[in-house]
Scaffold this motif. Structure first.
Motif, PDB file in Angstrom:
ATOM      1  N   SER A  15       9.369  -7.216   0.052  1.00 56.14           N
ATOM      2  CA  SER A  15       9.143  -6.479   1.295  1.00 56.14           C
ATOM      3  C   SER A  15       7.940  -5.556   1.195  1.00 56.14           C
ATOM      4  O   SER A  15       7.963  -4.448   1.692  1.00 56.14           O
ATOM      5  CB  SER A  15      10.398  -5.684   1.653  1.00 56.14           C
ATOM      6  N   CYS A  16       6.897  -6.002   0.585  1.00 53.87           N
ATOM      7  CA  CYS A  16       5.684  -5.195   0.427  1.00 53.87           C
ATOM      8  C   CYS A  16       4.967  -5.077   1.757  1.00 53.87           C
ATOM      9  O   CYS A  16       3.907  -5.644   1.964  1.00 53.87           O
ATOM     10  CB  CYS A  16       4.751  -5.836  -0.595  1.00 53.87           C
ATOM     11  N   ASN A  17       5.564  -4.338   2.665  1.00 51.80           N
ATOM     12  CA  ASN A  17       4.919  -4.204   3.968  1.00 51.80           C
ATOM     13  C   ASN A  17       5.224  -2.866   4.636  1.00 51.80           C
ATOM     14  O   ASN A  17       4.926  -2.698   5.796  1.00 51.80           O
ATOM     15  CB  ASN A  17       5.306  -5.359   4.894  1.00 51.80           C
ATOM     16  N   THR A  18       5.832  -1.959   3.920  1.00 51.59           N
ATOM     17  CA  THR A  18       6.120  -0.658   4.495  1.00 51.59           C
ATOM     18  C   THR A  18       4.822   0.127   4.592  1.00 51.59           C
ATOM     19  O   THR A  18       4.099   0.275   3.622  1.00 51.59           O
ATOM     20  CB  THR A  18       7.146   0.096   3.634  1.00 51.59           C
ATOM     21  N   SER A  19       4.534   0.632   5.778  1.00 48.18           N
ATOM     22  CA  SER A  19       3.259   1.288   6.027  1.00 48.18           C
ATOM     23  C   SER A  19       3.422   2.796   6.160  1.00 48.18           C
ATOM     24  O   SER A  19       4.358   3.269   6.791  1.00 48.18           O
ATOM     25  CB  SER A  19       2.648   0.716   7.303  1.00 48.18           C
ATOM     26  N   VAL A  20       2.531   3.540   5.523  1.00 48.80           N
ATOM     27  CA  VAL A  20       2.474   4.988   5.638  1.00 48.80           C
ATOM     28  C   VAL A  20       1.031   5.356   5.948  1.00 48.80           C
ATOM     29  O   VAL A  20       0.137   5.084   5.143  1.00 48.80           O
ATOM     30  CB  VAL A  20       2.935   5.674   4.334  1.00 48.80           C
ATOM     31  N   ASP A  21       0.787   5.918   7.116  1.00 46.19           N
ATOM     32  CA  ASP A  21      -0.564   6.297   7.542  1.00 46.19           C
ATOM     33  C   ASP A  21      -1.563   5.156   7.405  1.00 46.19           C
ATOM     34  O   ASP A  21      -2.702   5.349   6.987  1.00 46.19           O
ATOM     35  CB  ASP A  21      -1.051   7.516   6.751  1.00 46.19           C
ATOM     36  N   GLY A  22      -1.137   3.935   7.723  1.00 50.12           N
ATOM     37  CA  GLY A  22      -2.020   2.776   7.652  1.00 50.12           C
ATOM     38  C   GLY A  22      -2.049   2.092   6.297  1.00 50.12           C
ATOM     39  O   GLY A  22      -2.541   0.985   6.172  1.00 50.12           O
TER      40      GLY A  22
END
Length: 150
Positions: A15-22
């Motif tokens: 699940s390498c897709n969690t985004s934080v500030d882009g």
């Protein structure tokens, strides 16, 4: 930064897709995929201004992850600017030291080390986004920044 570490520990490699500030968190690193097109040096300058650098690809897993996120060519942190034909990553590792190379292997085989093609890009055309290509460093392209989660 504490929030980023907590966020990172809460998801798996798939699940390498969690985004934080882009930024996208994956396997201990943060990745930023640009929407701007710049030449290689300017792309690197933008990454450095964000406390990062152009991405250095160090595994098949990382290569696959990056390819899954792009739809067109992007600059990566690999160049042959110092010595023609001698490719070095922005972290000063050679390709022998990283142990991975994903150069396009069909015609025209890469790198073909043209005099002006001294920077590396992930992808060339839509059909070949899973390979590296050498390109003129002055050509505007999207780029990928990378930094470690600390």
């Amino acid at each position: 930064m504490e929030g980023l570490i907590t966020l990172y520990s809460s998801f798996t490699a798939q699940s390498c897709n969690t985004s934080v500030d882009g930024w996208i968190a994956c396997r201990g690193k943060l990745f930023l995929f640009s929407s701007d097109k710049l030449n290689w040096r300017s792309s690197r300058d933008v990454c450095v201004s964000k406390g990062a650098d152009l991405v250095t690809i160090t595994s098949q897993l990382e290569q696959d992850f990056l390819v899954s996120k792009i739809k067109e060519t992007h600059w990566i942190g690999l160049n042959g600017l110092q010595t023609e034909g001698h490719w070095v990553c922005v972290n000063y590792q050679t390709l022998t030291e990283t142990g991975v190379q994903f150069w396009f292997s069909r015609n025209p085989k890469q790198p073909n080390d043209g005099r002006t093609a001294n920077c590396a890009a992930l992808g060339n055309v839509k059909d070949h986004l899973d390979s590296w290509f050498d390109a003129s460093c002055t050509k505007p392209k999207n780029f990928i920044c990378e930094k470690l989660i600390n």
